[in-house]
Design an enzyme around this catalytic site. Structure first.
Site, PDB file in Angstrom:
ATOM      1  N   THR A 121       0.826  -1.208   0.000  1.00  0.00           N
ATOM      2  CA  THR A 121       0.000   0.000   0.000  1.00  0.00           C
ATOM      3  C   THR A 121       0.861   1.258   0.000  1.00  0.00           C
ATOM      4  OG1 THR A 121      -1.493   1.278   1.407  1.00  0.00           O
ATOM      5  CG2 THR A 121      -0.103  -0.307   2.524  1.00  0.00           C
ATOM      6  N   ASP A 122       0.278   2.340  -0.501  1.00  0.00           N
ATOM      7  CA  ASP A 122       0.993   3.631  -0.464  1.00  0.00           C
ATOM      8  C   ASP A 122       1.118   4.161   0.962  1.00  0.00           C
ATOM      9  OD1 ASP A 122      -1.687   4.314  -0.054  1.00  0.00           O
ATOM     10  OD2 ASP A 122      -1.777   5.802  -1.666  1.00  0.00           O
ATOM     11  N   GLU A 123       0.342   3.584   1.907  1.00  0.00           N
ATOM     12  CA  GLU A 123       0.366   4.098   3.287  1.00  0.00           C
ATOM     13  C   GLU A 123       1.710   3.878   3.973  1.00  0.00           C
ATOM     14  OE1 GLU A 123      -2.853   3.320   5.858  1.00  0.00           O
ATOM     15  OE2 GLU A 123      -4.317   3.302   4.249  1.00  0.00           O
ATOM     16  N   TYR A 148      -1.768  -0.678  11.176  1.00  0.00           N
ATOM     17  CA  TYR A 148      -1.939  -1.324   9.862  1.00  0.00           C
ATOM     18  C   TYR A 148      -0.760  -1.007   8.937  1.00  0.00           C
ATOM     19  CZ  TYR A 148      -3.273  -1.664   4.956  1.00  0.00           C
ATOM     20  OH  TYR A 148      -3.251  -1.912   3.609  1.00  0.00           O
ATOM     21  N   LYS A 152       2.290  -3.376   7.276  1.00  0.00           N
ATOM     22  CA  LYS A 152       2.496  -3.522   5.820  1.00  0.00           C
ATOM     23  C   LYS A 152       3.938  -3.119   5.465  1.00  0.00           C
ATOM     24  CE  LYS A 152       0.100  -4.655   3.021  1.00  0.00           C
ATOM     25  NZ  LYS A 152      -0.254  -5.992   2.483  1.00  0.00           N
TER      26      LYS A 152
HETATM   27  P1  NAD Z   1      -9.719  -7.167   2.585  1.00  0.00           P
HETATM   28  O1  NAD Z   1      -9.680  -6.930   4.045  1.00  0.00           O
HETATM   29  O2  NAD Z   1     -10.958  -6.854   1.820  1.00  0.00           O
HETATM   30  O3  NAD Z   1      -9.362  -8.691   2.271  1.00  0.00           O
HETATM   31  C1  NAD Z   1      -8.357  -9.382   2.960  1.00  0.00           C
HETATM   32  C2  NAD Z   1      -8.552 -10.864   2.692  1.00  0.00           C
HETATM   33  O4  NAD Z   1      -7.482 -11.585   3.343  1.00  0.00           O
HETATM   34  C3  NAD Z   1      -9.861 -11.434   3.247  1.00  0.00           C
HETATM   35  O5  NAD Z   1     -10.462 -12.298   2.312  1.00  0.00           O
HETATM   36  C4  NAD Z   1      -9.430 -12.205   4.480  1.00  0.00           C
HETATM   37  O6  NAD Z   1     -10.284 -13.309   4.791  1.00  0.00           O
HETATM   38  C5  NAD Z   1      -8.035 -12.663   4.067  1.00  0.00           C
HETATM   39  N1  NAD Z   1      -7.167 -12.936   5.215  1.00  0.00           N
HETATM   40  C6  NAD Z   1      -7.008 -12.163   6.318  1.00  0.00           C
HETATM   41  N2  NAD Z   1      -6.144 -12.759   7.157  1.00  0.00           N
HETATM   42  C7  NAD Z   1      -5.759 -13.931   6.584  1.00  0.00           C
HETATM   43  C8  NAD Z   1      -4.883 -14.970   6.961  1.00  0.00           C
HETATM   44  N3  NAD Z   1      -4.225 -14.948   8.124  1.00  0.00           N
HETATM   45  N4  NAD Z   1      -4.707 -16.015   6.110  1.00  0.00           N
HETATM   46  C9  NAD Z   1      -5.384 -16.055   4.922  1.00  0.00           C
HETATM   47  N5  NAD Z   1      -6.237 -15.099   4.523  1.00  0.00           N
HETATM   48  C10 NAD Z   1      -6.424 -14.047   5.346  1.00  0.00           C
HETATM   49  O7  NAD Z   1      -8.473  -6.365   2.015  1.00  0.00           O
HETATM   50  P2  NAD Z   1      -8.283  -5.633   0.605  1.00  0.00           P
HETATM   51  O8  NAD Z   1      -8.752  -4.247   0.719  1.00  0.00           O
HETATM   52  O9  NAD Z   1      -8.774  -6.518  -0.465  1.00  0.00           O
HETATM   53  O10 NAD Z   1      -6.682  -5.593   0.556  1.00  0.00           O
HETATM   54  C11 NAD Z   1      -5.958  -6.684   0.013  1.00  0.00           C
HETATM   55  C12 NAD Z   1      -4.482  -6.347  -0.007  1.00  0.00           C
HETATM   56  O11 NAD Z   1      -4.279  -5.145  -0.767  1.00  0.00           O
HETATM   57  C13 NAD Z   1      -3.901  -6.059   1.375  1.00  0.00           C
HETATM   58  O12 NAD Z   1      -2.602  -6.595   1.425  1.00  0.00           O
HETATM   59  C14 NAD Z   1      -3.854  -4.548   1.466  1.00  0.00           C
HETATM   60  O13 NAD Z   1      -2.826  -4.114   2.310  1.00  0.00           O
HETATM   61  C15 NAD Z   1      -3.568  -4.198   0.007  1.00  0.00           C
HETATM   62  N6  NAD Z   1      -4.017  -2.866  -0.445  1.00  0.00           N
HETATM   63  C16 NAD Z   1      -5.312  -2.483  -0.257  1.00  0.00           C
HETATM   64  C17 NAD Z   1      -5.735  -1.248  -0.771  1.00  0.00           C
HETATM   65  C18 NAD Z   1      -7.184  -0.791  -0.632  1.00  0.00           C
HETATM   66  O14 NAD Z   1      -7.506   0.312  -1.055  1.00  0.00           O
HETATM   67  N7  NAD Z   1      -8.085  -1.598  -0.103  1.00  0.00           N
HETATM   68  C19 NAD Z   1      -4.833  -0.422  -1.435  1.00  0.00           C
HETATM   69  C20 NAD Z   1      -3.508  -0.832  -1.575  1.00  0.00           C
HETATM   70  C21 NAD Z   1      -3.112  -2.074  -1.090  1.00  0.00           C
HETATM   71  O1  DAU Z   2      -4.090   3.926   0.547  1.00  0.00           O
HETATM   72  C1  DAU Z   2      -4.355   2.572   0.479  1.00  0.00           C
HETATM   73  C2  DAU Z   2      -5.158   2.130   1.681  1.00  0.00           C
HETATM   74  O2  DAU Z   2      -6.495   2.581   1.450  1.00  0.00           O
HETATM   75  C3  DAU Z   2      -5.128   0.627   1.913  1.00  0.00           C
HETATM   76  O3  DAU Z   2      -3.832   0.259   2.263  1.00  0.00           O
HETATM   77  C4  DAU Z   2      -6.100   0.222   3.031  1.00  0.00           C
HETATM   78  O4  DAU Z   2      -6.149  -1.181   3.127  1.00  0.00           O
HETATM   79  C5  DAU Z   2      -7.477   0.751   2.691  1.00  0.00           C
HETATM   80  O5  DAU Z   2      -8.368   0.458   3.747  1.00  0.00           O
HETATM   81  C6  DAU Z   2      -7.417   2.262   2.459  1.00  0.00           C
HETATM   82  O6  DAU Z   2      -7.077   2.951   3.691  1.00  0.00           O
HETATM   83  P1  DAU Z   2      -7.845   4.287   4.148  1.00  0.00           P
HETATM   84  O7  DAU Z   2      -7.707   4.395   5.607  1.00  0.00           O
HETATM   85  O8  DAU Z   2      -7.446   5.436   3.275  1.00  0.00           O
HETATM   86  O9  DAU Z   2      -9.358   3.849   3.687  1.00  0.00           O
HETATM   87  P2  DAU Z   2     -10.774   4.018   4.390  1.00  0.00           P
HETATM   88  O10 DAU Z   2     -11.768   3.524   3.387  1.00  0.00           O
HETATM   89  O11 DAU Z   2     -10.823   3.448   5.748  1.00  0.00           O
HETATM   90  O12 DAU Z   2     -10.917   5.599   4.526  1.00  0.00           O
HETATM   91  C7  DAU Z   2     -10.758   6.466   3.399  1.00  0.00           C
HETATM   92  C8  DAU Z   2     -10.821   7.900   3.913  1.00  0.00           C
HETATM   93  O13 DAU Z   2     -12.158   8.180   4.358  1.00  0.00           O
HETATM   94  C9  DAU Z   2      -9.944   8.171   5.113  1.00  0.00           C
HETATM   95  O14 DAU Z   2      -9.444   9.483   5.028  1.00  0.00           O
HETATM   96  C10 DAU Z   2     -10.885   8.038   6.319  1.00  0.00           C
HETATM   97  C11 DAU Z   2     -12.197   8.545   5.741  1.00  0.00           C
HETATM   98  N1  DAU Z   2     -13.434   7.951   6.297  1.00  0.00           N
HETATM   99  C12 DAU Z   2     -13.529   6.596   6.408  1.00  0.00           C
HETATM  100  C13 DAU Z   2     -14.690   6.006   6.857  1.00  0.00           C
HETATM  101  C14 DAU Z   2     -14.797   4.504   7.010  1.00  0.00           C
HETATM  102  C15 DAU Z   2     -14.516   8.779   6.593  1.00  0.00           C
HETATM  103  O15 DAU Z   2     -14.459  10.012   6.454  1.00  0.00           O
HETATM  104  N2  DAU Z   2     -15.684   8.194   7.010  1.00  0.00           N
HETATM  105  C16 DAU Z   2     -15.807   6.843   7.171  1.00  0.00           C
HETATM  106  O16 DAU Z   2     -16.905   6.381   7.552  1.00  0.00           O
END
Ligand code: NAD
Ligand code: DAU
Length: 332
Positions: A121-123, A148, A152
């Site tokens: 992730t970019d975080e 988190y 990562k």
């Molecule tokens: P998510 O929480 O929707 O999905 C995570 C999945 O991993 C789930 O299906 C869960 O059951 C599985 N999991 C959790 N713990 C596990 C374990 N111990 N063994 C096997 N499976 C397990 O997450 P997401 O948003 O789909 O993110 C997926 C990946 O992408 C993560 O590595 C996250 O850091 C990365 N990522 C997410 C975003 C975003 O915007 N959501 C952006 C950049 C990177």
């Molecule tokens: O940047 C990549 C990341 O993006 C991934 O690594 C993470 O897995 C993914 O969850 C996401 O992280 P954020 O914390 O940016 O996403 P989230 O959807 O939780 O929140 C997006 C923005 O919205 C953040 O600034 C918090 C805000 N927010 C979130 C929720 C749930 C609100 O204002 N209201 C809300 O109810």
């Protein structure tokens, strides 16, 4: 044709990737997923049995992972605890899955000589000021803010060390915020869409000035496939689609798309340590590997996402009440 092991393939981005692979390649996929609260087998419904197999298990289970890695050509590692708000409440599963799980996978790919692509992730780079002309690049120093993002970051560093010390054939990608179908209702965009569908006002943390750099999950998937096929071993690639928007703008857009007044939302308690702005410079991926995003128009992608949640209440409704109960306890 490759045999892929996709960890976390029943989660949001992992399941989108599995659909993308089935639609765009002839690869065979084995999904390894623990089915935590974030995993959902319904996200894999409709995929052909002769292309996709499912194994329920923990990526930190070294014996299970060793056996699975030994029977594939490449691993794409999505499995993680992924939600910042949860990590502020209880960091422990983040340490276990994101760090220990990645370690188990690295030891298995080291033993079997298997190609690995690690999803991050970019975080890991921390945050930027709103007026900073710079964006994150592959050279930005790591500076994570939350349990988190720090786990990562730790997992990325493990991958880098295993490449250098043991010659593991791995690449890493760090992507910005994804949106699209199959995203859990705890996350910002689906939470607000499903609130409106239930007649509840969206909830904006703080003033809503925080900026996220949105990319459609399909564009993330095409980038990952490109890196898997053409990326240089040992390299990191940033994935982003020039989609910077502040949270207030996104909420107002959702309200507009759903026929509600622009101010029909609540300001709620801000997230502790809330990162201000993320922004990705994906020049390396574009210039070196020729990747381009296809969803240039955020409003159109968001409208399609609103439609998806409108049409798939059976998919999201089971998780909605528990998610909102958790937020209510936090005043969010
Ligand atoms: P998510 O929480 O929707 O999905 C995570 C999945 O991993 C789930 O299906 C869960 O059951 C599985 N999991 C959790 N713990 C596990 C374990 N111990 N063994 C096997 N499976 C397990 O997450 P997401 O948003 O789909 O993110 C997926 C990946 O992408 C993560 O590595 C996250 O850091 C990365 N990522 C997410 C975003 C975003 O915007 N959501 C952006 C950049 C990177
Ligand atoms: O940047 C990549 C990341 O993006 C991934 O690594 C993470 O897995 C993914 O969850 C996401 O992280 P954020 O914390 O940016 O996403 P989230 O959807 O939780 O929140 C997006 C923005 O919205 C953040 O600034 C918090 C805000 N927010 C979130 C929720 C749930 C609100 O204002 N209201 C809300 O109810």
């Amino acid at each position: 044709m490759m045999r892929l092991l996709v960890t976390g393939g029943a989660g949001f981005i992992g399941s989108n990737f599995v659909h993308y692979v089935v639609d765009h390649t002839d690869h065979h996929v084995t999904v390894l997923d623990k089915l935590t609260y974030a995993g959902n087998l319904a996200s894999l419904e409709g995929l052909p049995d002769d292309r996709v197999a499912f194994v329920r298990g923990d990526v930190a289970d070294a014996t299970l992972v060793d056996g699975l890695v030994g029977s594939v050509d490449a691993v794409v590692h999505y499995a993680a605890e992924s939600h910042n708000d949860n990590s502020l409440h209880d960091p422990s599963p983040f340490l276990q899955t994101n760090i220990v799980g990645t370690f188990a996978l690295l030891e298995a790919v080291r033993k079997h000589g298997t190609r690995l692509h690690h999803i991050s992730t970019d975080e890991v780079y921390g945050d930027l000021e709103l007026d900073d002309p710079a964006r994150f690049t592959e050279d930005t120093p790591y500076n994570p803010s939350s349990p988190y993002s720090s786990t990562k970051a730790g997992s990325d560093l493990l991958v880098r060390a295993w490449v250098r010390s043991f010659g593991v054939a791995a690449t890493i990608s760090n992507c910005s915020n994804n949106y699209g179908p199959y995203q859990h209702v705890e996350k910002f965009i689906p939470r607000q869409i499903t609130n409106v569908l239930r007649g509840v006002r969206p909830k904006l943390y703080g003033e809503g000035r925080n900026v996220r750099d949105w990319i459609h999950a399909d564009d993330h998937s095409s980038a990952v496939l490109t890196i898997l096929e053409k990326g240089r071993i040992g390299e990191t690639y940033l994935i982003g689609a020039d989609g910077e928007k502040d949270n207030k703008t996104v909420v107002e857009l959702i309200l507009h798309l759903m026929g509600r007044p622009a101010d029909d939302y609540d300001h709620v308690t801000d997230r502790a340590g809330h990162d201000l702005r993320y922004a990705i410079d994906s020049t390396k991926l574009r210039d070196e590997l020729g990747w381009l995003p296809r969803y240039g128009d955020f409003e159109r992608g968001l409208a399609a996402t609103v439609d998806w949640y409108r049409e798939h209440e059976d998919w999201w409704a089971p998780a909605k009440d528990a998610t909102e109960a958790f937020y209510a306890e936090l005043g969010q």
